[in-house]
Enzyme design. Structure first.
Site, PDB file in Angstrom:
ATOM      1  N   GLN A 266      26.565 -28.136   2.527  1.00  0.00           N
ATOM      2  CA  GLN A 266      26.746 -28.504   1.174  1.00  0.00           C
ATOM      3  C   GLN A 266      26.448 -30.038   1.142  1.00  0.00           C
ATOM      4  O   GLN A 266      27.109 -30.874   1.940  1.00  0.00           O
ATOM      5  CB  GLN A 266      28.066 -28.176   0.747  1.00  0.00           C
TER       6      GLN A 266
ATOM      7  N   ASP B 130      18.477 -22.789   2.278  1.00  0.00           N
ATOM      8  CA  ASP B 130      18.270 -23.913   1.166  1.00  0.00           C
ATOM      9  C   ASP B 130      16.868 -24.201   1.419  1.00  0.00           C
ATOM     10  O   ASP B 130      16.381 -24.982  -0.019  1.00  0.00           O
ATOM     11  CB  ASP B 130      19.175 -25.188   1.194  1.00  0.00           C
TER      12      ASP B 130
ATOM     13  N   LYS C  92      30.102 -19.855  -3.954  1.00  0.00           N
ATOM     14  CA  LYS C  92      29.065 -19.260  -3.200  1.00  0.00           C
ATOM     15  C   LYS C  92      29.676 -18.186  -1.907  1.00  0.00           C
ATOM     16  O   LYS C  92      29.239 -17.287  -1.991  1.00  0.00           O
ATOM     17  CB  LYS C  92      28.393 -20.400  -2.148  1.00  0.00           C
TER      18      LYS C  92
END
Ligand code: NAP
Length: 276
Positions: A93, A116, A49
Site C-alpha cells: 500500500q 498492481d 481490499k
C-alpha cells in the site's frame, strides 16, 4: 446533462462474474497486503481490499508495520512472500514513509505476483507494447469503464492530466495501444485550458480541483481520477462536477466512478495472477 459513468454498477457486475469463477477454482488465490504506518486513508483502503477479497472468496493476508520499520525488514518480508507458494499476489500500500525507497520496495516484488502491475518488468512490458502479467489497477479500471459505455478510443484526442507511474503514465500507454492520440499534461504545462479544449476525452489524475467547465469542449468525456478532501473536509475530485456535468457527454463521479473500478481491477488481477 452528462451520462454518469457508474463505476459501482460495473464493479458489482465484475464481482458477480469473479465470484462464479472463484467458486470453481479448487485452489483459491491469496492476496498479501503490506501496510506501513498509520495513514488513515491507507488503513481504510487496506481494510476495504481485505473485506472485498474475503467476500469474493479470495484469501487475504495482511501484514502491518509501524512507520519506523526499516527498508531491510520490508525487503525481507517481500522475499519471504515471493517464495511462499500459497501467496499468489502481493500489494504494497502506497505511500510509504519518506525513509523508505518506494522504487526499491516495488522492484523487489516478483513480477508474477505484482498485482498492481507496477514493477519495472510489468511497466516495461506495457511501455514496449507487450503483455505484462497484469495491467496497473486504476488505468485498467478506467479502460473497463470506457469500454462498458462503448466509448470509442481509436483516433480520439485524449488529454491525460498528471504523469504519475501509478495512473498518468500507464493510462496514457494503454490508450496509445488502443490507437488514441494522447497528450500528457502536468504541473509545468503552459496553457492547460487550450490543450484540454482539444480533447474528446480527458483523464484527470492530479489531486486538486484543476478541471472546470470553461476548459472543455462540449460533449467530451471526462474521467475524474482525483480523490481528496476539500477545505470543508468533503470528498472531492479534480473536476468541477456541478458545471462540467451540464456540458460533457459522459462524466465519472467522485466518489462512485474510478475508485470502485480500481478495486474491481485489483480483484480481477488477483484472480488472473493465480491462473498464470
Ligand atoms: P501524484 O503522484 O499525486 O501526481 C500528481 C500529478 O499531477 C503530477 O504529475 C503533477 O505534475 C500533476 N499536477 C499537479 N498540479 C497540477 C496542475 N496544477 N496542473 C496540472 N497537473 C498538475 O498522482 P497520482 O498518484 O496519480 O494521484 C492523483 C490523484 O488521483 C490523487 O488525488 C489520488 O488520490 C487519486 N487516485 C485515485 C485513485 C482511485 O482509485 N480513484 C487511484 C490512484 C490515485 P508534476 O509531475 O509536474 O509534479
Amino acid at each position: 446533462m452528462a451520462t454518469i459513468l457508474d463505476g459501482k454498477k460495473l464493479r458489482d457486475k465484475i464481482f458477480e462474474s469473479l465470484k462464479a469463477k472463484l467458486d470453481k477454482m479448487p485452489q483459491k488465490p491469496t492476496l498479501a497486503v503490506i501496510l506501513v504506518g498509520e495513514n488513515p486513508a491507507s488503513q481504510i483502503y487496506v481494510r476495504n481490499k481485505k473485506k472485498t477479497a474475503e467476500k469474493l472468496g479470495i484469501n487475504s493476508l495482511s501484514i502491518e508495520y509501524p512507520s519506523d520499520v526499516s527498508e531491510e525488514e520490508l525487503l525481507n518480508k517481500i522475499k519471504e512472500l515471493n517464495s511462499n507458494e500459497k501467496v499468489t499476489a502481493i500489494l504494497v500500500q502506497l505511500p510509504l514513509p519518506a525513509h523508505i525507497n518506494k522504487n526499491k520496495i516495488i522492484d523487489a516484488i516478483l513480477p508474477q505476483k505484482d498485482v498492481d502491475g507496477l514493477t519495472p518488468y510489468n511497466l516495461g512490458k506495457l511501455f514496449s507494447g507487450e503483455e505484462p502479467y497484469v495491467y496497473p489497477c486504476t488505468p485498467k479500471g478506467i479502460l473497463l469503464l470506457l469500454d462498458e459505455y462503448n466509448i470509442e478510443l481509436e483516433g480520439k484526442n485524449i488529454v491525460v492530466v498528471g504523469r504519475s507511474n501509478l495512473v498518468g503514465k500507464p493510462v496514457a500507454q494503454m490508450l496509445l495501444k488502443r490507437n488514441a492520440t494522447v497528450t500528457m499534461c502536468h504541473s509545468h504545462t503552459k496553457n492547460l485550458p487550450e490543450i484540454t479544449k482539444t480533447a474528446d476525452i480527458i483523464v484527470s489524475a492530479v489531486g486538486k480541483k484543476v478541471i472546470g467547465e470553461k476548459m472543455l469542449k462540449s460533449n467530451c468525456v471526462v474521467i475524474d481520477v482525483g480523490i481528496f478532501r476539500d477545505e470543508n473536509g468533503k470528498i472531492s475530485g479534480d473536476v468541477d462536477f456541478e458545471s462540467v456535468s451540464k456540458t460533457a457527454a459522459y462524466i465519472s463521479p467522485v466518489p462512485g466512478g474510478v475508485g470502485p473500478m480500481t478495486i474491481a481491477s485489483l480483484m480481477l488481477n488477483t484472480v488472473e495472477l493465480a491462473g498464470k
